[in-house]
Design an enzyme around this catalytic site. Sequence first.
Site, short mmCIF file in Angstrom:
data_model
loop_
_atom_site.label_atom_id
_atom_site.label_comp_id
_atom_site.label_asym_id
_atom_site.label_seq_id
_atom_site.Cartn_x
_atom_site.Cartn_y
_atom_site.Cartn_z
CG ASP A 38 -2.21 -1.14 1.43
OD1 ASP A 38 -1.79 -2.02 0.49
OD2 ASP A 38 -2.49 -1.31 2.38
CE LYS B 23 -3.81 -4.42 1.41
NZ LYS B 23 -4.46 -3.62 2.38
CB CYS C 34 -2.15 -3.02 5.90
SG CYS C 34 -3.84 -2.10 5.50
#
Length: 206
Positions: free
Chosen positions: A22, A82, A115
Amino acid sequence: MAAARLALGRVLPGSSVLFLCDMQEKFRGTVSFFPQIVAVSARMLQVARMLDIPTVLTEQYPQGLGPTVPELGAQGLRAVPKTSFSMMVPEVERLLKARPGLRSVLLCGIEAQACILCTALDLLERGLEVHVVADACSSRSQVDRLLALSRMRQSGVFLTTSESLILQLLRDAAHPHFKEVQKFLRDPAPDTGLLGLFQGKNPLFS
């Protein structure tokens, strides 16, 4: 015997995969040490390519948070979108199942308390060793970053640095790619604020 090997935390190119989590445009101005985190992750990606280590790249809600930043050098990798706070979405699960010899995941990205932590716990539950590249992970808050690193360490994650991990993967200066990789090690990795987290008698890491 297997338990002793797990505790050792040895990494080998043929049984490892690199996870890049990310590193997207909208985080550029909010995550602490973002440019440095990306630079260290880019170095890990370049070495992974030299050593034929597969790489998984994810993007959190790319419609809102934008694409992966170009300076990561991940052009050519297909990002898995996601909304989950773990990278272990069905597509990534399938990719890992296609590598039956997989033992170690090398984890870089953001954010440590979100995450990165959720991904690490999911991987540990699946019996994999997790090596969090601490100088390639950050958060908006350094408190969140510190506590997340401590939490992962309590759960059995190996905390390491990019240079340490790269040298473990090479194992020997006689490695055929050592001269190429050495270019990335001539200068220390950029400062990502870790020293401030670890300085003094920190009870979280004692």
